[in-house]
Design an enzyme around this catalytic site. Structure first.
Site, PDB file in Angstrom:
ATOM      1  N   GLU A  70      -2.854 -28.257   6.864  1.00 23.00           N
ATOM      2  CA  GLU A  70      -3.211 -28.864   5.581  1.00 23.00           C
ATOM      3  C   GLU A  70      -3.428 -27.830   4.485  1.00 23.00           C
ATOM      4  O   GLU A  70      -3.216 -28.109   3.316  1.00 23.00           O
ATOM      5  CB  GLU A  70      -4.409 -29.816   5.703  1.00 23.00           C
ATOM      6  CG  GLU A  70      -5.726 -29.199   5.991  1.00 23.00           C
ATOM      7  CD  GLU A  70      -6.854 -30.238   6.031  1.00 23.00           C
ATOM      8  OE1 GLU A  70      -6.791 -31.252   5.338  1.00 23.00           O
ATOM      9  OE2 GLU A  70      -7.818 -30.015   6.790  1.00 23.00           O
ATOM     10  N   CYS A 111      -8.095 -41.575  -5.726  1.00 28.38           N
ATOM     11  CA  CYS A 111      -8.298 -41.499  -7.171  1.00 28.38           C
ATOM     12  C   CYS A 111      -9.777 -41.272  -7.508  1.00 28.38           C
ATOM     13  O   CYS A 111     -10.663 -41.759  -6.803  1.00 28.38           O
ATOM     14  CB  CYS A 111      -7.866 -42.796  -7.832  1.00 28.38           C
ATOM     15  SG  CYS A 111      -6.185 -43.250  -7.443  1.00 28.38           S
ATOM     16  N   HIS A 114       4.647 -28.673  30.125  1.00 26.93           N
ATOM     17  CA  HIS A 114       5.306 -29.979  30.250  1.00 26.93           C
ATOM     18  C   HIS A 114       6.244 -30.248  29.073  1.00 26.93           C
ATOM     19  O   HIS A 114       6.517 -31.393  28.743  1.00 26.93           O
ATOM     20  CB  HIS A 114       4.258 -31.081  30.387  1.00 26.93           C
ATOM     21  CG  HIS A 114       3.416 -30.916  31.613  1.00 26.93           C
ATOM     22  ND1 HIS A 114       3.889 -31.177  32.880  1.00 26.93           N
ATOM     23  CD2 HIS A 114       2.151 -30.443  31.779  1.00 26.93           C
ATOM     24  CE1 HIS A 114       2.943 -30.899  33.770  1.00 26.93           C
ATOM     25  NE2 HIS A 114       1.874 -30.455  33.114  1.00 26.93           N
ATOM     26  N   TRP A 142      -4.167 -40.476  -7.558  1.00 20.14           N
ATOM     27  CA  TRP A 142      -3.457 -40.062  -6.343  1.00 20.14           C
ATOM     28  C   TRP A 142      -2.448 -41.177  -6.092  1.00 20.14           C
ATOM     29  O   TRP A 142      -2.823 -42.308  -5.789  1.00 20.14           O
ATOM     30  CB  TRP A 142      -4.461 -39.928  -5.190  1.00 20.14           C
ATOM     31  CG  TRP A 142      -3.896 -39.312  -3.962  1.00 20.14           C
ATOM     32  CD1 TRP A 142      -3.805 -37.967  -3.702  1.00 20.14           C
ATOM     33  CD2 TRP A 142      -3.388 -39.983  -2.804  1.00 20.14           C
ATOM     34  NE1 TRP A 142      -3.241 -37.780  -2.467  1.00 20.14           N
ATOM     35  CE2 TRP A 142      -2.973 -38.991  -1.894  1.00 20.14           C
ATOM     36  CE3 TRP A 142      -3.209 -41.319  -2.458  1.00 20.14           C
ATOM     37  CZ2 TRP A 142      -2.418 -39.288  -0.656  1.00 20.14           C
ATOM     38  CZ3 TRP A 142      -2.654 -41.623  -1.227  1.00 20.14           C
ATOM     39  CH2 TRP A 142      -2.273 -40.611  -0.338  1.00 20.14           C
ATOM     40  N   LYS A 152      -9.371 -36.316  -0.650  1.00 25.01           N
ATOM     41  CA  LYS A 152     -10.596 -36.031   0.118  1.00 25.01           C
ATOM     42  C   LYS A 152     -11.034 -37.243   0.921  1.00 25.01           C
ATOM     43  O   LYS A 152     -11.387 -37.139   2.081  1.00 25.01           O
ATOM     44  CB  LYS A 152     -11.716 -35.590  -0.832  1.00 25.01           C
ATOM     45  CG  LYS A 152     -13.047 -35.305  -0.142  1.00 25.01           C
ATOM     46  CD  LYS A 152     -12.956 -34.089   0.751  1.00 25.01           C
ATOM     47  CE  LYS A 152     -14.240 -33.780   1.488  1.00 25.01           C
ATOM     48  NZ  LYS A 152     -14.002 -32.849   2.608  1.00 25.01           N
ATOM     49  N   ASN A 202      -9.021 -47.492  -8.627  1.00 25.06           N
ATOM     50  CA  ASN A 202      -8.788 -46.802  -7.347  1.00 25.06           C
ATOM     51  C   ASN A 202      -8.620 -47.896  -6.312  1.00 25.06           C
ATOM     52  O   ASN A 202      -9.470 -48.775  -6.203  1.00 25.06           O
ATOM     53  CB  ASN A 202      -9.997 -45.919  -7.007  1.00 25.06           C
ATOM     54  CG  ASN A 202      -9.908 -45.327  -5.611  1.00 25.06           C
ATOM     55  OD1 ASN A 202      -8.825 -45.196  -5.038  1.00 25.06           O
ATOM     56  ND2 ASN A 202     -11.057 -44.954  -5.062  1.00 25.06           N
ATOM     57  N   GLY A 203      -7.515 -47.856  -5.552  1.00 25.19           N
ATOM     58  CA  GLY A 203      -7.295 -48.879  -4.534  1.00 25.19           C
ATOM     59  C   GLY A 203      -5.891 -49.441  -4.643  1.00 25.19           C
ATOM     60  O   GLY A 203      -5.028 -48.838  -5.292  1.00 25.19           O
ATOM     61  N   GLU A 262      -8.245 -29.147  15.817  1.00 28.38           N
ATOM     62  CA  GLU A 262      -8.831 -28.907  14.501  1.00 28.38           C
ATOM     63  C   GLU A 262      -8.241 -27.639  13.864  1.00 28.38           C
ATOM     64  O   GLU A 262      -7.968 -27.606  12.662  1.00 28.38           O
ATOM     65  CB  GLU A 262     -10.362 -28.808  14.625  1.00 28.38           C
ATOM     66  CG  GLU A 262     -11.105 -28.531  13.342  1.00 28.38           C
ATOM     67  CD  GLU A 262     -10.885 -29.585  12.253  1.00 28.38           C
ATOM     68  OE1 GLU A 262     -10.321 -30.645  12.538  1.00 28.38           O
ATOM     69  OE2 GLU A 262     -11.265 -29.306  11.100  1.00 28.38           O
ATOM     70  N   LYS A 305      -6.261 -27.650  10.313  1.00 20.14           N
ATOM     71  CA  LYS A 305      -6.675 -26.827   9.175  1.00 20.14           C
ATOM     72  C   LYS A 305      -5.510 -25.969   8.683  1.00 20.14           C
ATOM     73  O   LYS A 305      -5.295 -25.826   7.484  1.00 20.14           O
ATOM     74  CB  LYS A 305      -7.846 -25.899   9.562  1.00 20.14           C
ATOM     75  CG  LYS A 305      -9.188 -26.569   9.624  1.00 20.14           C
ATOM     76  CD  LYS A 305      -9.743 -26.874   8.267  1.00 20.14           C
ATOM     77  CE  LYS A 305     -10.379 -28.195   8.090  1.00 20.14           C
ATOM     78  NZ  LYS A 305     -10.047 -29.402   8.667  1.00 20.14           N
ATOM     79  N   ARG A 357     -11.167 -34.819  -4.755  1.00 17.21           N
ATOM     80  CA  ARG A 357     -10.679 -36.027  -4.087  1.00 17.21           C
ATOM     81  C   ARG A 357      -9.152 -36.020  -3.954  1.00 17.21           C
ATOM     82  O   ARG A 357      -8.601 -36.786  -3.178  1.00 17.21           O
ATOM     83  CB  ARG A 357     -11.114 -37.275  -4.869  1.00 17.21           C
ATOM     84  CG  ARG A 357     -12.618 -37.442  -4.909  1.00 17.21           C
ATOM     85  CD  ARG A 357     -13.022 -38.565  -5.843  1.00 17.21           C
ATOM     86  NE  ARG A 357     -12.619 -39.862  -5.352  1.00 17.21           N
ATOM     87  CZ  ARG A 357     -13.301 -40.607  -4.479  1.00 17.21           C
ATOM     88  NH1 ARG A 357     -14.444 -40.150  -4.002  1.00 17.21           N
ATOM     89  NH2 ARG A 357     -12.856 -41.777  -4.084  1.00 17.21           N
TER      90      ARG A 357
HETATM   91  O1  M6R Z   1     -14.366 -38.827   5.286  1.00 21.10           O
HETATM   92  P1  M6R Z   1     -13.827 -38.876   6.683  1.00 21.10           P
HETATM   93  O2  M6R Z   1     -14.538 -37.978   7.606  1.00 21.10           O
HETATM   94  O3  M6R Z   1     -13.705 -40.268   7.219  1.00 21.10           O
HETATM   95  O4  M6R Z   1     -12.345 -38.315   6.530  1.00 21.10           O
HETATM   96  C1  M6R Z   1     -11.467 -38.284   7.618  1.00 21.10           C
HETATM   97  C2  M6R Z   1     -10.249 -37.463   7.308  1.00 21.10           C
HETATM   98  O5  M6R Z   1      -9.551 -38.001   6.217  1.00 21.10           O
HETATM   99  C3  M6R Z   1     -10.587 -36.003   7.008  1.00 21.10           C
HETATM  100  O6  M6R Z   1     -11.326 -35.431   8.030  1.00 21.10           O
HETATM  101  C4  M6R Z   1      -9.286 -35.198   6.801  1.00 21.10           C
HETATM  102  O7  M6R Z   1      -8.573 -35.102   7.987  1.00 21.10           O
HETATM  103  C5  M6R Z   1      -9.596 -33.823   6.232  1.00 21.10           C
HETATM  104  N1  M6R Z   1      -8.645 -33.501   5.194  1.00 21.10           N
HETATM  105  C6  M6R Z   1      -9.522 -32.743   7.226  1.00 21.10           C
HETATM  106  O8  M6R Z   1      -9.765 -31.491   6.679  1.00 21.10           O
END
Ligand code: M6R
Length: 611
Positions: free
Chosen positions: A490, A2, A506, A75, A606, A101-102, A483, A487, A27
């Site tokens: 997501e 949030c 395997h 969120w 975020k 937020n929380g 990675e 990407k 975010r």
């Molecule tokens: O702020 P942080 O680096 O701790 O965040 C970790 C993950 O939430 C963040 O890298 C997430 O996987 C991203 N959406 C990847 O693009």
């Protein structure tokens, strides 16, 4: 998660709140709302969906002259992402509005108590329970601030919460417990927000709130108190060096593309002040670590992309730094009861510095007597403040939800840490060739990026109809395979799996068919014959292959695949820094071609400030 913004000052609050909410969009959110004073009453406007829906509703509200207000992007955690669950939420009778937020963990218990006292609730949220609780406490408390504190003392869990109530016109209260919240102090005005970009056009003077603190803001005046006993707390104002340009798109269609393309500068900034030259050559200088011993064992803990950066860095920390290094996903680390000895050190990696699981891992490590090194991007974030030592990646604000430049800066810093520990073990630099290669990265990358962007765009068009993708890599490229898959998932919602090339046979190889392409990272010259064999195994099962390779002696390697993506020849470690944006650009262009919301993918936040 949030986004929170509050304002009290001399300008009309609503446009500032909306502007702040737009700056916090990255975010991640699914509904939004604002509350402000209309005469002696509270006006609350909220809408499900994007901010445009809220703005449309606000156009119909007359005379928004309030100079204090609160705004929120939600969120969803408790309750569906629908308008009634959007914040702000009101107390019984509507005299108090809060945004949050929380998660209030004991909300059900508190709700049952309030229901028994005759309260009625309009939403499914834990936040509304807190609003009602403040209202209930107000009956017993001396004043509004006291009621706020009394209610918060009964709430268990994590919160950043901001309150507005016409009982004290022009005043907002804010409190923090395990969720980010800071104040931006301008001239005759004060903002409170989840993150700096929310108020960056107006001020760069920041006060970081700590857990258990309450702020009272009225116009340009602010004061901070302890939640426990309302005693005053002395705070310092910090100046943040971020500028507006760093938080703007700079002519690019999306923040993500801008952040990918600025990686040469990001590496340069990360290196800045960290390499010195002497008669014996260049040396890495990480003063922050000078006061700590060389760890006997290092435990890296992180989530998502930051975890992938840690996985990439582990090999260097072991080989160049000479430090046995373990690696954990933060959410697993704390629940597996890790064996930590006081002479071990923990390295937590987090762009935001607010990821709940990573922060909890940091706290666990400190409880067990280990020193914690934080590798963060966001200044003054919780992890940065709670770690024994913080190394900032200096990447500037990362706005796109998909992390790109942050990983590049984390990899740069991990390479420097490995070199630094190598140096501490031997008087001379552990690996001068590696250090030279790292220093050459900004130029190498700046030269390669334009052509990579073109290639990525062309490949994206050809492969965007795939429903699934494999990403294969060995050694450090295994981390990049993970990675690349993350990407693609997501951003484009295409299923993708990252695998260590050798693991394919395997089990996963059973999935290969012409509709399940493979993105093979075949850049490692030493391991090339092995990766080539893995690629042949895919081809033998009619799998389509994109192979990311590097030139050798000015020529592409000998490989017959549907698509060969040839990168310039580079030092083995530097090649990772070319592969990373290649993977990022491919995912970016696939998602853009498919018309996805690149900067704010569905369901994502975020910074993940809840467990
Ligand atoms: O702020 P942080 O680096 O701790 O965040 C970790 C993950 O939430 C963040 O890298 C997430 O996987 C991203 N959406 C990847 O693009």
């Amino acid at each position: 998660m949030c986004g929170i913004i509050g304002y009290s000052g001399h300008r009309p609050a609503v446009p500032l709140l909306l502007e702040g909410l737009h700056r916090l969009e990255y975010r991640g959110y699914d509904s939004a709302g604002v509350a402000f004073e209309q005469g002696a009453h509270l006006q609350v406007v909220k809408a499900a969906g994007k901010l445009a829906a809220l703005e449309e509703k606000l156009e119909k509200v007359p005379c928004m002259l309030a100079t204090a207000g609160i705004g929120h992007t939600r969120w969803a955690t408790h309750g569906l992402p629908v308008e009634r669950n959007a914040h702000p939420h009101l107390s019984q009778g509507g005299g108090i509005a809060i945004i949050h937020n929380g998660i209030i963990e004991n909300f059900q218990e508190l709700k049952d108590e309030l229901l028994a006292r005759g309260h009625t609730f309009l939403s499914d949220t834990d936040t509304e329970v807190l609003a009602h609780l403040i209202g209930e406490e107000r009956r017993m408390a001396d004043n509004l601030g006291d009621a706020f504190a009394r209610a918060l003392r009964r709430a268990h869990g994590a919160y950043a919460v901001v309150m507005l109530a016409p009982e004290e016109l022009g005043v907002i209260y804010a409190a923090r417990m395990a969720a980010p919240l800071l104040m931006g102090v301008g001239t005759g005005e004060v903002f409170v927000a989840s993150d700096i970009p929310a108020f960056l056009p107006y001020t760069r003077e920041v006060v970081f709130l700590e857990d258990g603190e309450i702020a009272r803001i009225e116009g340009g005046r602010w004061s901070v108190f302890s939640l426990a006993d309302l005693s005053p707390v002395e705070k310092t104002v910090s100046h943040v060096p971020w500028d507006m340009q760093a938080a703007a798109k700079d002519g690019y269609r999306h923040f993500m593309l801008k952040e990918i393309m600025e990686q040469p500068r990001v590496i340069q900034d990360c290196l800045s002040g960290r390499i010195t030259e002497s008669a014996s050559g260049h040396r890495v200088c990480l003063r922050e670590l000078d006061g700590l011993p060389v760890p006997e064992r290092l435990h890296i803990v992180a989530c998502g992309t930051s975890y992938n950066a840690g996985l990439w860095g582990r090999q260097l920390l072991e080989h160049t730094g000479g430090i046995p290094t373990d690696l954990d996903i933060a959410s697993e680390f704390r629940y597996r009861d890790p064996l930590l000895r006081p002479q071990d050190m923990v390295l937590v990696i987090s762009q935001s510095g607010e990821t709940a699981d990573t922060l909890a891992a940091l706290r666990l490590a400190r409880e067990k007597g280990c020193k914690v090194i934080g590798l963060c991007n966001v200044l003054g974030s919780s992890i940065a403040r709670e770690a024994d030592v913080v190394l900032y990646t200096q990447a500037g604000p990362e706005i796109s939800v998909a992390s790109t430049k942050a990983m590049c800066s984390q990899m740069t810093l991990l390479a420097l840490i490995a070199l630094y520990y190598g140096q501490r073990r031997q008087p001379a630099c552990a690996d001068p060739e590696l250090l030279e290669a790292i220093m050459g990265l900004p130029v190498l990358l700046a030269g390669a990026l334009p052509a990579m962007r073109q290639k990525a765009e062309a490949l994206a068009v050809r492969f965007s109809s795939a429903r699934s993708f494999f990403y294969l890599g060995r050694g450090q490229y295994y981390a990049l395979a993970l990675e690349g898959a993350l990407k693609l998932k997501e951003l484009s919602y295409i299923h993708a799996e990252g695998y260590a090339s050798g693991e394919m046979k395997h089990g996963p190889i059973a999935l290969i068919d012409p509709a399940f392409p493979t993105f093979a990272l075949a850049l490692d010259n030493a391991l090339f014959p092995k990766v080539k064999s893995n690629i042949q195994e895919v081809l033998a099962r009619q799998g389509r292959v994109i192979a990311l390779v590097q030139e050798r002696d000015g020529k592409a390697p000998d490989l017959e695949v549907e698509e060969m993506w040839v990168l310039p020849e580079a030092h083995p470690v530097a090649a990772s820094f070319l592969a990373l944006p290649a993977l990022q650009l491919f995912s970016y262009h696939v998602a853009d071609y498919l018309g996805k919301d690149v900067d704010q993918p569905r369901n994502l936040a975020k910074s993940v400030t809840v467990e």
